[in-house]
Design a protein around this motif. Structure first.
Motif, PDB file in Angstrom:
ATOM      1  N   ASN A 162      16.655  27.865  65.364  1.00  0.00           N
ATOM      2  CA  ASN A 162      17.150  26.515  65.079  1.00  0.00           C
ATOM      3  C   ASN A 162      18.550  26.551  64.467  1.00  0.00           C
ATOM      4  O   ASN A 162      18.876  25.810  63.540  1.00  0.00           O
ATOM      5  N   LEU A 163      19.396  27.435  65.020  1.00  0.00           N
ATOM      6  CA  LEU A 163      20.770  27.572  64.557  1.00  0.00           C
ATOM      7  C   LEU A 163      21.729  27.203  65.680  1.00  0.00           C
ATOM      8  O   LEU A 163      21.502  27.554  66.841  1.00  0.00           O
ATOM      9  N   THR A 164      22.791  26.506  65.339  1.00  0.00           N
ATOM     10  CA  THR A 164      23.837  26.243  66.316  1.00  0.00           C
ATOM     11  C   THR A 164      24.754  27.460  66.422  1.00  0.00           C
ATOM     12  O   THR A 164      24.754  28.335  65.554  1.00  0.00           O
ATOM     13  N   LEU A 165      25.542  27.502  67.496  1.00  0.00           N
ATOM     14  CA  LEU A 165      26.508  28.595  67.642  1.00  0.00           C
ATOM     15  C   LEU A 165      27.456  28.636  66.446  1.00  0.00           C
ATOM     16  O   LEU A 165      27.754  29.704  65.907  1.00  0.00           O
ATOM     17  N   HIS A 166      27.926  27.469  66.020  1.00  0.00           N
ATOM     18  CA  HIS A 166      28.874  27.403  64.909  1.00  0.00           C
ATOM     19  C   HIS A 166      28.253  27.935  63.620  1.00  0.00           C
ATOM     20  O   HIS A 166      28.914  28.633  62.841  1.00  0.00           O
ATOM     21  N   GLU A 167      26.974  27.633  63.400  1.00  0.00           N
ATOM     22  CA  GLU A 167      26.287  28.137  62.210  1.00  0.00           C
ATOM     23  C   GLU A 167      26.132  29.659  62.267  1.00  0.00           C
ATOM     24  O   GLU A 167      26.331  30.349  61.259  1.00  0.00           O
ATOM     25  N   VAL A 168      25.793  30.176  63.445  1.00  0.00           N
ATOM     26  CA  VAL A 168      25.638  31.624  63.598  1.00  0.00           C
ATOM     27  C   VAL A 168      26.948  32.338  63.283  1.00  0.00           C
ATOM     28  O   VAL A 168      26.980  33.320  62.527  1.00  0.00           O
ATOM     29  N   ILE A 169      28.047  31.828  63.848  1.00  0.00           N
ATOM     30  CA  ILE A 169      29.335  32.487  63.651  1.00  0.00           C
ATOM     31  C   ILE A 169      29.809  32.336  62.208  1.00  0.00           C
ATOM     32  O   ILE A 169      30.416  33.247  61.644  1.00  0.00           O
ATOM     33  N   THR A 170      29.532  31.198  61.593  1.00  0.00           N
ATOM     34  CA  THR A 170      29.894  31.018  60.184  1.00  0.00           C
ATOM     35  C   THR A 170      29.153  32.023  59.307  1.00  0.00           C
ATOM     36  O   THR A 170      29.747  32.681  58.439  1.00  0.00           O
ATOM     37  N   MET A 171      27.853  32.159  59.540  1.00  0.00           N
ATOM     38  CA  MET A 171      27.070  33.128  58.767  1.00  0.00           C
ATOM     39  C   MET A 171      27.542  34.553  59.041  1.00  0.00           C
ATOM     40  O   MET A 171      27.671  35.369  58.118  1.00  0.00           O
ATOM     41  N   ALA A 172      27.811  34.860  60.300  1.00  0.00           N
ATOM     42  CA  ALA A 172      28.264  36.211  60.661  1.00  0.00           C
ATOM     43  C   ALA A 172      29.604  36.533  60.013  1.00  0.00           C
ATOM     44  O   ALA A 172      29.851  37.675  59.608  1.00  0.00           O
ATOM     45  N   SER A 173      30.463  35.525  59.906  1.00  0.00           N
ATOM     46  CA  SER A 173      31.767  35.757  59.277  1.00  0.00           C
ATOM     47  C   SER A 173      31.610  36.092  57.795  1.00  0.00           C
ATOM     48  O   SER A 173      32.371  36.892  57.242  1.00  0.00           O
ATOM     49  N   ILE A 174      30.617  35.480  57.150  1.00  0.00           N
ATOM     50  CA  ILE A 174      30.362  35.791  55.736  1.00  0.00           C
ATOM     51  C   ILE A 174      29.802  37.206  55.606  1.00  0.00           C
ATOM     52  O   ILE A 174      30.223  37.985  54.738  1.00  0.00           O
ATOM     53  N   VAL A 175      28.850  37.541  56.481  1.00  0.00           N
ATOM     54  CA  VAL A 175      28.306  38.898  56.487  1.00  0.00           C
ATOM     55  C   VAL A 175      29.434  39.911  56.674  1.00  0.00           C
ATOM     56  O   VAL A 175      29.508  40.922  55.963  1.00  0.00           O
ATOM     57  N   GLU A 176      30.317  39.649  57.623  1.00  0.00           N
ATOM     58  CA  GLU A 176      31.433  40.554  57.906  1.00  0.00           C
ATOM     59  C   GLU A 176      32.349  40.709  56.703  1.00  0.00           C
ATOM     60  O   GLU A 176      32.874  41.803  56.436  1.00  0.00           O
ATOM     61  N   MET A 222      29.045  32.925  47.450  1.00  0.00           N
ATOM     62  CA  MET A 222      29.728  34.082  48.033  1.00  0.00           C
ATOM     63  C   MET A 222      31.213  34.052  47.674  1.00  0.00           C
ATOM     64  O   MET A 222      31.926  33.080  47.978  1.00  0.00           O
ATOM     65  N   ASP A 223      31.686  35.130  47.051  1.00  0.00           N
ATOM     66  CA  ASP A 223      33.096  35.203  46.663  1.00  0.00           C
ATOM     67  C   ASP A 223      34.025  35.087  47.869  1.00  0.00           C
ATOM     68  O   ASP A 223      35.111  34.501  47.778  1.00  0.00           O
ATOM     69  N   SER A 224      33.606  35.655  49.003  1.00  0.00           N
ATOM     70  CA  SER A 224      34.472  35.668  50.183  1.00  0.00           C
ATOM     71  C   SER A 224      34.796  34.259  50.666  1.00  0.00           C
ATOM     72  O   SER A 224      35.900  34.005  51.159  1.00  0.00           O
ATOM     73  N   THR A 225      33.851  33.338  50.521  1.00  0.00           N
ATOM     74  CA  THR A 225      34.113  31.962  50.975  1.00  0.00           C
ATOM     75  C   THR A 225      35.119  31.273  50.058  1.00  0.00           C
ATOM     76  O   THR A 225      35.964  30.514  50.522  1.00  0.00           O
ATOM     77  N   VAL A 226      35.028  31.536  48.774  1.00  0.00           N
ATOM     78  CA  VAL A 226      35.975  30.942  47.823  1.00  0.00           C
ATOM     79  C   VAL A 226      37.381  31.474  48.094  1.00  0.00           C
ATOM     80  O   VAL A 226      38.358  30.713  48.149  1.00  0.00           O
ATOM     81  N   LYS A 227      37.488  32.771  48.276  1.00  0.00           N
ATOM     82  CA  LYS A 227      38.799  33.379  48.522  1.00  0.00           C
ATOM     83  C   LYS A 227      39.434  32.842  49.801  1.00  0.00           C
ATOM     84  O   LYS A 227      40.654  32.687  49.883  1.00  0.00           O
ATOM     85  N   TYR A 228      38.623  32.571  50.814  1.00  0.00           N
ATOM     86  CA  TYR A 228      39.161  32.069  52.082  1.00  0.00           C
ATOM     87  C   TYR A 228      39.878  30.734  51.881  1.00  0.00           C
ATOM     88  O   TYR A 228      40.877  30.454  52.552  1.00  0.00           O
ATOM     89  N   GLY A 229      39.382  29.930  50.968  1.00  0.00           N
ATOM     90  CA  GLY A 229      39.983  28.621  50.729  1.00  0.00           C
ATOM     91  C   GLY A 229      41.178  28.654  49.794  1.00  0.00           C
ATOM     92  O   GLY A 229      41.756  27.610  49.479  1.00  0.00           O
ATOM     93  N   MET A 230      41.593  29.839  49.347  1.00  0.00           N
ATOM     94  CA  MET A 230      42.717  29.970  48.417  1.00  0.00           C
ATOM     95  C   MET A 230      43.935  30.551  49.134  1.00  0.00           C
ATOM     96  O   MET A 230      43.800  31.419  50.006  1.00  0.00           O
ATOM     97  N   ASP A 231      45.110  30.082  48.787  1.00  0.00           N
ATOM     98  CA  ASP A 231      46.345  30.590  49.388  1.00  0.00           C
ATOM     99  C   ASP A 231      46.643  32.019  48.960  1.00  0.00           C
ATOM    100  O   ASP A 231      47.104  32.833  49.755  1.00  0.00           O
TER     101      ASP A 231
END
Length: 363
Positions: A227-241, A269-278
């Protein structure tokens, strides 16, 4: 009487001659019209579809590729404007199945006649090319800066085309150009051969086509079952990566993400916070985790609004086939290897933080 018969015969002959002349005229006009129509059709189909930009691209044709597939790829790679008009030009010339297999050098200012000749050339010229290596976990910004470093084009040009360029792939239909960093996650990391004097669209199209090939029907079926969309799968995979560089930990990190979402917890997840920072710091402080950002998974529940990097197949597989453990937390325990310590409870997590915190201290 004889005079009358002679007159009638003469009129008959004159009528026959007139009919023959008329038929000859009609035939001449028909042939002339066909030839002119053929020439016009060939010229129309040959010249109207040329993109017109003067630079070379590399185009590869596998063995036994149907003409319609070749035409569609030429359109997808913006070498021609319209695949149907290209097929019309092929039809008018009566040749649809004699393309050569191989790698060809084409120029976007070529008309269809020139493209057809080039793709049927017995001795083809192989394009000079560059090799580029895009690692798993790179962002669009990372790629843009790398291409600028290689002096292909300015970084901002790549970012602009990635955001607003037109790319005909079905998996992008639901992602608007208004979505921040809309192609993030879908530019597949791999080794690529790109032509001399590349343009952003050349590279992006290759990467998107690679993603289309790598995200298999099995992946789509598994995502549907979960019950996952493609966008959800790739978003989760990007965090794992982004969260781990160890292959053995990817299914564990994936499982933590799945379990936290199921329990309506913040991912944190620290990685998501960092992504939103310049300009993110090496180590986040409390003030950073409180920043207002659509990618801040400390303040917003569920997944961020989109992928934070471009994951490889292994990270995607980890999302679709997570481990069966019951972990909810993890902390870095070895900065050298990137290994993490996984725990089940918040108390265990705090104890792990106290144990390893001195390793992350930045003076």
């Amino acid at each position: 009487m004889k005079t009358e018969k002679a007159a009638n015969f003469a009129m008959y002959l004159a009528g026959m001659a007139f009919n023959l002349a008329l038929m000859a005229l009609v035939g001449y006009l028909a042939i002339t019209g066909f030839n002119r129509g053929y020439a016009f059709g060939g010229e129309f189909a040959g010249y109207m579809v040329a993109v017109g930009e003067d630079y070379e691209v590399e185009f590869y044709i596998p063995h036994d590729t149907p003409a319609m597939e070749i035409a569609q790829r030429l359109e997808d790679e913006e070498i021609i404007h319209n695949s149907l008009l290209f097929m019309l030009e092929i039809f008018l010339r009566g040749a649809t199945n004699d393309f050569e297999a191989g790698t060809f050098t084409l120029n976007r200012n070529m008309n269809n006649v020139e493209i057809n000749r080039a793709l049927r050339a017995r001795e083809r010229a192989v394009a000079q090319s560059y090799t580029i290596r895009i690692p798993e976990g790179w962002t669009i910004r990372d790629m843009a800066e790398y291409f600028e470093y290689r002096e292909f084009f300015p970084a901002e040009e790549f970012i602009h085309v990635a955001q607003y360029g037109h790319f005909s792939f079905t998996f992008l239909l639901d992602i608007s150009t208004d979505h921040p960093n809309r192609l993030e996650g879908f530019l597949f990391p791999d080794t690529y051969q790109i032509p001399v004097n590349p343009r952003p669209g050349d590279i992006i199209t290759r990467m998107l086509r690679n993603f289309e090939l790598r995200f298999t029907d099995e992946f789509y079926d598994r995502a549907y079952d979960m019950n996952l969309t493609l966008h959800e799968v790739i978003t989760m995979a990007s965090i794992v990566e982004s969260e781990t560089r160890l292959a053995s930990e990817r299914p564990l990190v994936s499982q933590v993400i799945h379990r936290r979402i199921a329990q309506n917890m913040h991912l944190g997840m620290d990685s998501t916070v960092k992504y939103g920072m310049d300009d993110p710091p090496l180590r986040l402080l409390n003030v950073h985790t409180a920043v207002d950002s659509p990618w801040n998974t400390y303040t917003r529940r569920g997944l961020p609004i989109g992928p934070i990097s471009n994951p490889g197949v292994a990270a995607i597989e980890a999302v679709l086939w997570p481990s069966e453990t019951t972990y909810l937390y993890f902390v870095l325990r070895d900065p050298e290897t990137g290994a993490h310590h996984f725990t089940h409870t918040y108390a265990e997590h705090n104890a792990a933080i106290a144990r390893y915190a001195h390793l992350w201290r930045v003076d």
